[in-house]
Enzyme design. Structure first.
Site, short mmCIF file in Angstrom:
data_model
loop_
_atom_site.label_atom_id
_atom_site.label_comp_id
_atom_site.label_asym_id
_atom_site.label_seq_id
_atom_site.Cartn_x
_atom_site.Cartn_y
_atom_site.Cartn_z
N SER A 691 1.87 8.12 0.32
CA SER A 691 2.65 7.02 -0.27
C SER A 691 2.04 6.45 -1.55
CB SER A 691 2.85 5.90 0.75
OG SER A 691 1.60 5.36 1.14
N LYS A 734 3.98 -3.42 4.10
CA LYS A 734 3.58 -3.35 2.69
C LYS A 734 4.17 -4.50 1.88
CE LYS A 734 2.95 1.67 2.76
NZ LYS A 734 3.44 3.00 2.34
#
Length: 786
Positions: A691, A734
């Site tokens: 990611s 996140k």
């Protein structure tokens, strides 16, 4: 010498030739008469009585006696054998009821030629059958064998009078000897009839030997069985005698009554337990064993402990569920802030239980970072359902016997933790929480997760068998809840049996509410304080969250609040203050220097420095990706304990940049004559995952073009060699990390748009989210024009 033999001797020379070729016939049941034998007979049938009278009047006391083929049927022509014996009536006794008892002596064999009449009695025409005699040595040998077999049968327990055994040696004729032996040794009417019908002496002796050997074989088996029975009887009698002695000794010592009372108490408890029939049968068997054993036997405490465990299990005891859904909702809201999904699932369970009355306990698995309240949520669920609560920690468990127990033959054996816990709470439908299921280990003692497959399967756990109990126990009423920080370590078969409910980290606002509603009142009570003595306002809690904790849960937040309460307790206990007020200004005095900085991810915009977003077991976090260009040969260096996947993302980003250098305004000379170093700070912490691909590419382009990257932008996403941005996981964590760090704009893959629906509104209000398909969109949104 017996009477039969005496009569035979006396009448041997008295048998005379009869002038008749016809005689009355008397059918016999289960009896075969041989020539020269004297036999008493009971005459009761009308035809037989009339035949007897006719013989006495007209035939000089002679009759023909023939056996019936089927003794339980009436005498008919077809049901009679064709060979019988001419018998002389020696004695007759009339009985009061009209029946007669006679004594007859067989004289000659005779074969029926025809029936002259059948009513009112049988009158038959006959002919005598003469027997062939021989002096063959083989006949003498067979006679000797027959005599030895007769003696053998006598020794094996055949019911033969002692006079008959002596008489056998006084009969010299082989034919008469064979018939005498047949009378005493052969039981079958059919076999006796075959001997009677055989006129060839050698053939008769062979048949007789065969039948006698068969009878001896049966006698041997009977003898063996009798010996076994006698031995068992002696054993039982000995045991009975010894038990009576033990009882007498126990009575003298005062132990007998105590043991009897104990056994009766056990039997009463079995009845009260209302066990399944197969379990009850097993328990009564063990009680019976205990009853027969002396108190000093080493096995007594083993059986006694086993019975205590089985009897004390809540076979039929259960808590009554609280089916008041509104009340359950209030309890869940009062105990826990947020956690909307979990609360909805529990209310759904209650609603279905209320309608069906027979729903099997679900298997829920709460997955989330440490400190988000997974364990305490289990207690709240138990309170809402009005059930008992059990919690066992699976972390570090490596022995399968911890789940299934040990065989009771082992020294110190006990049931597994499942059965132990259920026995302790005394209900068969508790809320059973298994903490840290992702941290179960495996070694030579087995795999506990394999044992859990049966426990955590609603289709199988209705008959869970613990190795110690050896009887099935129904776990289908138990509501099992497991917890885990990570879902990946849980084996796939076990994961498939559970309903996964993810519990993400808390937002700042949620942490503040949890602290004010739950953590602060709890710590004040624990330290003997109250709101009047200690004052901690919302601003202080906010500062603690921002500058003294860095977590997804609230565990460290509670520790800091507890630390403040201890400081206040010390001041009040030493009379230095009557009350303590904590403020934003004096917080550093009590908790020390702030451990974390809150606000901008970076203070200024920098070239080659980009803010990325990462997922960790303790929640989301931000990380900086730094890229530096310096003279070289176009080599790429990666540092910061990066995993293989993250290194591959950097290689893919470099390949994309090289193939699109003109579009990105990156000269080939810079790429070929300079080396590139990518570093992710906090190098002691391992980092991996795809990611960070977008952030790495953006950092590299910033360094190559000399454009600064905005400090207010954070990003996440995997890239391909074509520059496409692929979806990733952990969006909620996140975005919460970006919100905590004070980031203003976040770039995420467009395909993750659906995950944003779960983000709290107060977080989205302070974040600008851009959905990107291509990595160049990230360059445009992040890189600033100089």
């Amino acid at each position: 010498m017996d009477k039969d033999t005496k009569d035979i001797k006396e009448n041997q020379n008295e048998v005379k030739e009869l002038p008749y070729r016809e005689l009355p016939l008397i059918p016999l049941k289960d009896t075969v008469i041989f020539p020269h034998m004297v036999v008493p007979l009971f005459i009761g049938r009308d035809k037989s009585l009339k035949a007897l009278e006719e013989a006495m009047l007209k035939y000089e006391k002679h009759v023909l006696v023939v056996s019936q083929k089927k003794p339980d049927e009436e005498a008919e022509v077809e049901g009679l054998y064709q060979v019988g014996v001419i018998a002389n009536i020696l004695q007759i006794l009339k009985l009061p009821d009209g029946h007669a008892r006679i004594v007859v002596q067989g004289t000659d064999r005779a074969k029926i030629l025809s029936f002259k009449q059948t009513d009112p009695f049988f009158l038959v025409e006959f002919e005598k059958l003469e027997e062939e005699d021989s002096k063959d040595p083989e006949i003498e040998a067979m006679v000797r064998i027959l005599i030895s077999k007769f003696e053998e049968a006598t020794k094996l327990g055949k019911n033969i009078p002692s006079e008959a055994v002596i008489a056998i040696y006084n009969i010299s004729e082989p034919s008469r000897l064979s018939e005498y032996i047949a009378t005493h040794l052969i039981n079958s009417t059919e076999e006796k009839q075959l001997i009677l019908e055989t006129t060839d002496l050698k053939e008769k002796l062979k048949k007789l030997l065969k039948y006698v050997q068969k009878e001896i074989s049966i006698l041997e088996v009977e003898s063996r069985i009798k010996n076994q029975i006698n031995q068992e009887m002696e054993k039982h009698q000995k045991e009975f005698y010894l038990r009576e002695q033990i009882k007498a000794i126990q009575k003298e010592l005062g132990e007998a009554e105590e043991k009897q009372v104990e056994l009766e108490d056990l039997k009463n408890k079995v009845k009260e337990a209302k066990m399944p029939p197969e379990v009850e049968k097993k328990v009564y068997k063990e009680i019976s064993r205990l009853e027969k054993m002396p108190s000093t036997s080493a096995e007594v405490p083993v059986i006694r402990t086993y019975l205590d465990w089985v009897i004390n299990l809540p076979w039929s005891k259960k808590s009554k569920d609280n089916l008041d859904i509104i009340k359950a909702e209030k309890i869940l809201e009062r105990e826990h802030y947020g956690l909307k999904k979990v609360k909805e699932r529990i209310i759904e369970f209650l609603a279905i239980r209320k309608l069906t009355k027979s729903l099997k306990g679900p298997i829920l698995c709460f997955v989330g970072p440490p400190g988000v309240g997974k364990t305490s949520l289990g207690k709240s669920i138990a309170a809402a359902l009005n059930r008992k609560f059990i919690r066992i920690a699976l972390g570090g468990m490596r022995d399968e016997a911890e789940i299934r127990g040990h065989r009771k033959t082992y020294v110190g054996a006990l049931p597994g933790r499942i059965i132990q816990s259920i026995s302790q709470v005394q209900t068969n439908n508790p809320v059973f929480m298994m903490d840290e299921i992702d941290k179960v280990g495996t070694d030579f003692r087995g795999d506990p997760t394999s044992a859990l497959l049966e426990v955590l399967d609603p289709e199988q756990n209705h008959s869970f068998t613990d190795h110690y109990l050896e009887v099935p126990f129904d776990l289908s009423n138990v509501m099992f809840i497991t917890t885990a920080n990570l879902i990946d370590p849980i084996p796939e078969p076990l994961r498939d049996r559970m309903e996964i409910i993810e519990i993400p980290g808390y937002t700042e606002d949620e942490k503040i509410e949890i602290a004010i509603r739950h953590l602060l009142p709890k710590q004040l009570k624990f330290h003997g304080l109250n709101k009047e003595k200690v004052k901690i306002n919302k601003d202080v809690i906010t500062k603690i969250i921002r500058e003294y904790t860095h977590e997804a849960g609230v565990r460290n937040l509670e520790r800091n609040i507890a630390s403040l309460c201890r400081k206040a307790a010390k001041l009040i206990a030493t009379n230095k203050a009557k009350s303590v007020t904590f403020t934003v200004k004096n917080l550093e005095k009590y908790l020390g220097v702030a451990k974390y900085s809150y606000g901008m991810a970076d203070e200024v915009d920098r070239v080659g420095v980009v803010t990325g977003l990462a997922w960790t077991p303790s929640g989301g976090d931000i990380l900086f990706i730094e890229t530096l260009i310096y003279p070289g040969k176009g080599q790429l260096t990666l540092t910061g304990q990066l995993g293989d996947v993250m290194k591959e993302s950097a290689q893919a980003a470099l390949s994309y940049i090289k193939s699109n250098a003109k579009t990105l305004n990156v000269s080939e000379e810079i790429l070929s004559k300079n080396d590139m170093h990518i570093h992710v700070p906090e190098g002691a912490i391992p980092k991996d995952g795809p990611s960070a691909g977008v952030a790495i590419a953006t950092s590299m382009v910033s360094a190559l073009t000399g454009k600064k990257a905005s400090k207010n932008v954070a990003m996440t996403g995997e890239i391909t060699l074509r520059g496409q941005v692929l979806p990733i996981g952990g969006i909620r964590e996140k975005l919460l990390a970006a919100h905590r760090a004070g980031i203003k704009k976040v770039l995420i893959p467009e395909k993750n748009k659906k995950d944003v629906a779960e983000i709290p509104k107060n977080v989205l209000k302070n974040l600008e989210i851009l959905y990107i398909k291509e990595v160049q969109e990230a360059f445009q949104a992040t890189l600033l024009d100089n």
